[in-house]
Design an enzyme around this catalytic site. Structure first.
Site, mmCIF file in Angstrom:
data_model
loop_
_atom_site.group_PDB
_atom_site.id
_atom_site.type_symbol
_atom_site.label_atom_id
_atom_site.label_comp_id
_atom_site.label_asym_id
_atom_site.label_seq_id
_atom_site.Cartn_x
_atom_site.Cartn_y
_atom_site.Cartn_z
ATOM 1 N N THR A 152 0.837 -1.184 0.000
ATOM 2 C CA THR A 152 0.000 0.000 0.000
ATOM 3 C C THR A 152 0.873 1.234 0.000
ATOM 4 O O THR A 152 2.030 1.196 0.393
ATOM 5 C CB THR A 152 -0.931 0.024 1.230
ATOM 6 N N ARG A 162 -3.793 4.402 6.783
ATOM 7 C CA ARG A 162 -5.077 4.933 7.231
ATOM 8 C C ARG A 162 -5.456 4.273 8.545
ATOM 9 O O ARG A 162 -5.440 3.042 8.666
ATOM 10 C CB ARG A 162 -6.179 4.671 6.199
ATOM 11 N N SER A 201 -8.784 9.950 1.852
ATOM 12 C CA SER A 201 -9.560 9.934 0.616
ATOM 13 C C SER A 201 -11.040 10.188 0.864
ATOM 14 O O SER A 201 -11.420 11.244 1.335
ATOM 15 C CB SER A 201 -9.336 8.616 -0.128
ATOM 16 N N HIS A 202 -11.881 9.211 0.566
ATOM 17 C CA HIS A 202 -13.328 9.355 0.629
ATOM 18 C C HIS A 202 -13.889 8.967 1.985
ATOM 19 O O HIS A 202 -15.106 8.984 2.174
ATOM 20 C CB HIS A 202 -13.969 8.485 -0.453
ATOM 21 N N LYS A 219 0.179 9.433 3.021
ATOM 22 C CA LYS A 219 0.891 8.595 2.072
ATOM 23 C C LYS A 219 2.061 9.378 1.497
ATOM 24 O O LYS A 219 2.090 10.612 1.525
ATOM 25 C CB LYS A 219 -0.016 8.105 0.955
ATOM 26 N N ASP A 252 -14.509 13.950 -4.009
ATOM 27 C CA ASP A 252 -14.386 13.351 -2.686
ATOM 28 C C ASP A 252 -13.499 14.175 -1.768
ATOM 29 O O ASP A 252 -13.148 15.319 -2.067
ATOM 30 C CB ASP A 252 -13.861 11.929 -2.804
ATOM 31 N N ASP A 309 -10.286 14.248 -0.870
ATOM 32 C CA ASP A 309 -9.011 14.822 -1.315
ATOM 33 C C ASP A 309 -9.003 15.209 -2.780
ATOM 34 O O ASP A 309 -7.964 15.567 -3.324
ATOM 35 C CB ASP A 309 -7.859 13.872 -1.017
ATOM 36 N N ASP A 333 -9.638 13.471 -5.652
ATOM 37 C CA ASP A 333 -9.145 12.629 -6.736
ATOM 38 C C ASP A 333 -10.227 11.740 -7.352
ATOM 39 O O ASP A 333 -9.954 11.016 -8.301
ATOM 40 C CB ASP A 333 -7.945 11.786 -6.287
ATOM 41 N N THR A 380 -6.130 -2.913 -8.847
ATOM 42 C CA THR A 380 -6.648 -1.676 -8.277
ATOM 43 C C THR A 380 -5.525 -0.939 -7.546
ATOM 44 O O THR A 380 -4.721 -1.540 -6.842
ATOM 45 C CB THR A 380 -7.799 -1.999 -7.307
ATOM 46 N N GLU A 394 -10.480 3.815 -12.790
ATOM 47 C CA GLU A 394 -10.738 2.685 -11.912
ATOM 48 C C GLU A 394 -12.197 2.677 -11.482
ATOM 49 O O GLU A 394 -12.911 3.671 -11.624
ATOM 50 C CB GLU A 394 -9.821 2.725 -10.694
ATOM 51 N N GLU A 395 -12.610 1.553 -10.938
ATOM 52 C CA GLU A 395 -14.012 1.310 -10.650
ATOM 53 C C GLU A 395 -14.584 2.214 -9.562
ATOM 54 O O GLU A 395 -15.775 2.451 -9.499
ATOM 55 C CB GLU A 395 -14.198 -0.157 -10.231
ATOM 56 N N SER A 396 -13.724 2.748 -8.705
ATOM 57 C CA SER A 396 -14.193 3.522 -7.557
ATOM 58 C C SER A 396 -14.214 5.019 -7.850
ATOM 59 O O SER A 396 -13.858 5.834 -7.004
ATOM 60 C CB SER A 396 -13.326 3.231 -6.332
ATOM 61 N N ARG A 430 -16.025 -6.073 -1.647
ATOM 62 C CA ARG A 430 -16.610 -5.451 -2.831
ATOM 63 C C ARG A 430 -16.896 -6.542 -3.874
ATOM 64 O O ARG A 430 -16.029 -7.374 -4.163
ATOM 65 C CB ARG A 430 -15.670 -4.402 -3.412
#
Length: 542
Positions: free
Chosen positions: A18, A22, A113-114, A126, A277, A279, A281, A344, A363-365, A496
């Site tokens: 990663t 978080r 992030s979200h 990060k 969201d 941040d 992105d 991902t 990407e999917e998210s 998911r």
């Protein structure tokens, strides 16, 4: 003056591979916890001596205090310069741009992030490398290794700095350059898009609503959409960043951006709606009565990117994360350009972008971006949509329908089972993994399994390998179900489930999505035993 302090806080590091960490905000607030991670980053990159960095975050709770700590640690570790967003604010794509624009050695981005923010919610940090993108696995492995053995960190005992005024200050021997967070990012956007054309679109009565979700894109969207492009005041809502995101969940999807969705599907809806969201992105795209899935958005943008000045020469290729639908693959095939399927995580796109193999990624998210930075970029995607709408003179609905008629439609949905007990989520994945070799040929309701695997990726640029990136179940006729455990939450586990079914352009293109996917949903539940979650259905469905 710098001091070396013994590391006393127990450290729970990030998982290998990663790009950041978080945890709950209170965990980060433990004495020494943040310091241990930051020192581990500096140690893993062979020290900060003589180096330059970018630092900023999404403004969530503890953002301001964390930046003061990072600045003092950078100074104590010998950094020569840190560029900071005014007030400590920088969207993730803007931070990536500043790293690239100023040729710094990297940057520390503060965001979860979200995820929700607040003292009892989530915080994150990060490290991004000199290309502006998330640290690759080789770097994050070094950071992880260092977190397991760190016993001290360096920090200056200087007073906190005033980050409210643009300009240069000195912390010990280190320069701290405070910059307006919007200026350089907006200048980049003006090189990519036809602002005159978009300005004329608004002048002609085009109506838009942008929900910044009390997060970092508020100042960016207000300055660009309302200030420069002439959208009416009030186009941007929830535009002032808040430490707890207005007590909301800054995830741009139909569930958490319900107020925007209600407006876009109500009477007298604006022509175009969007959200970003925490941040900055990610993005959600909505037309009047029309929700555009992230997979479809990537495909539509790939098919129309040439309409924007920054992409007028065409695309080198398109990359998508594995759980994202194959819609963009069909566009790439028609354009005669490369298409890539990656795990991902935006860092996997970095090598492809740096090598010039792709121009657009998604990407999917709800993450979409291009080679202008090395992160996904929510507001960039919104501006590209506006450029396409201005050039084509069609509604979102008409553009989407035309796309489906040309390329066919990938019915697609993501079902999230959030905050599951870790043992249950792991058992579901373990049992799926144990069935992979025996599923082919099995009839499940109306479908028959044609094959199954666990996705692995061989990087075409550096030859690195990534394994166990999600379990894929393929069905005869082209349908697919994908199962992944997400690493973005801080409580329990998030499972998911991604569901996809394709019809060509001559088929019925306007069946309700969940109805069109009913057979795939049922088969996925049967094969995986989703009843073990104890849920009547997914917590979030997009």
């Amino acid at each position: 003056m710098p001091a070396v302090l013994k590391s006393t806080a127990p450290f729970e590091g990030q998982k290998p591979g990663t790009s950041g960490l978080r945890k709950k905000t209170r965990v980060f607030m433990q004495p020494g916890y943040l310091e241990n991670f930051v020192q581990s980053v500096f140690d893993a990159i062979d020290g900060a001596e003589g180096k330059r960095f970018v630092v900023g975050g999404d403004g969530r709770y503890f953002n301001a205090e964390a930046i003061q700590t990072i600045l003092k640690m950078a100074a104590a570790n010998g950094a020569t310069e840190v560029i900071v967003g005014q007030g400590g604010l920088l969207s993730t794509p803007a931070a990536s741009h500043l790293i690239r624009l100023n040729g710094t050695d990297g940057g520390l981005i503060l965001s979860a992030s979200h995820n929700p923010g607040g003292i009892d919610e989530d915080f994150g940090i990060k490290y991004n490398i000199s290309n502006g993108g998330p640290a690759p696995e080789g770097v994050t492995a070094k950071i992880l290794a260092r977190t397991t053995e760190i016993d001290s960190y360096k920090i200056s005992d200087a007073a906190d700095m005033d980050l409210t005024a643009v300009g240069t200050q000195v912390l010990d021997q280190m320069q701290v350059v405070i910059v307006d967070p919007v200026t350089d990012y907006q200048a980049l956007m003006e090189t990519l898009f036809d602002f005159n054309k978009i300005r004329a679109l608004f002048a002609g009565g085009f109506r838009m609503r942008f929900d910044a979700m009390h997060a970092v894109t508020g100042p960016y969207a207000t300055a660009i959409l309302e200030g420069t492009l002439g959208a009416p005041k009030g186009t941007v809502v929830n535009g002032v960043p808040s430490v707890d995101f207005g007590k909301g969940h800054p995830d741009p999807n139909p569930v958490w951006a319900k107020t925007l969705m209600d407006e876009m599907f109500g009477e007298n809806a604006p022509d175009f709606g969007a959200a970003s969201d925490g941040d900055g992105d990610r993005n959600m795209i909505v037309g009047a009565g029309v929700y555009v899935t992230p997979s479809d958005s990537l495909a539509v943008l790939a098919a129309n990117a040439h309409l924007a000045p920054g992409y007028a020469k065409g695309l080198a290729g398109v990359a998508r994360s594995m759980p994202t639908s194959a819609a963009s693959d069909r566009v790439a095939e028609k354009l005669g350009i490369g298409s890539f399927e990656t795990p991902t995580g935006w860092k996997f796109f970095g090598n492809l972008l740096d090598a010039g193999k792709v121009t657009l990624c998604g990407e999917e998210s709800a993450g979409t971006g291009s080679d202008h930075v090395r992160e996904k970029d929510g507001l960039w995607a919104v501006l590209l949509w506006l450029n396409v709408l201005a050039e084509r003179g069609l509604s979102v609905q008409d553009i989407r329908t035309d796309h489906w008629q040309t390329y066919g439609r990938d019915y697609y949905s993501r079902h999230d089972y959030e905050a599951l007990p870790v043992d249950i989520a792991n058992t579901i994945m373990y049992d799926l993994r144990s069935q992979l070799d025996t599923l082919a040929g099995r009839s499940v309701g109306a479908l028959t399994v044609s094959g199954a695997d666990e996705f692995s990726y061989l990087d075409p640029v550096d030859g690195s390998e990534s394994h166990q990136q999600g379990i894929r179940i393929f069905f005869e006729g082209g349908a697919r179900a994908v199962f992944r455990l997400s690493g973005t939450g801080t409580e329990g586990a998030t499972l998911r489930v991604y569901l996809q079914s394709y019809v060509d352009g001559s088929g019925d293109l306007h069946v309700e999505t969940q109805a069109a996917l009913a057979d795939v949903i049922a088969a996925a539940s049967d094969i995986s035993g989703l009843e073990r979650t104890g849920r009547d259905g997914p917590d979030v469905m997009t």
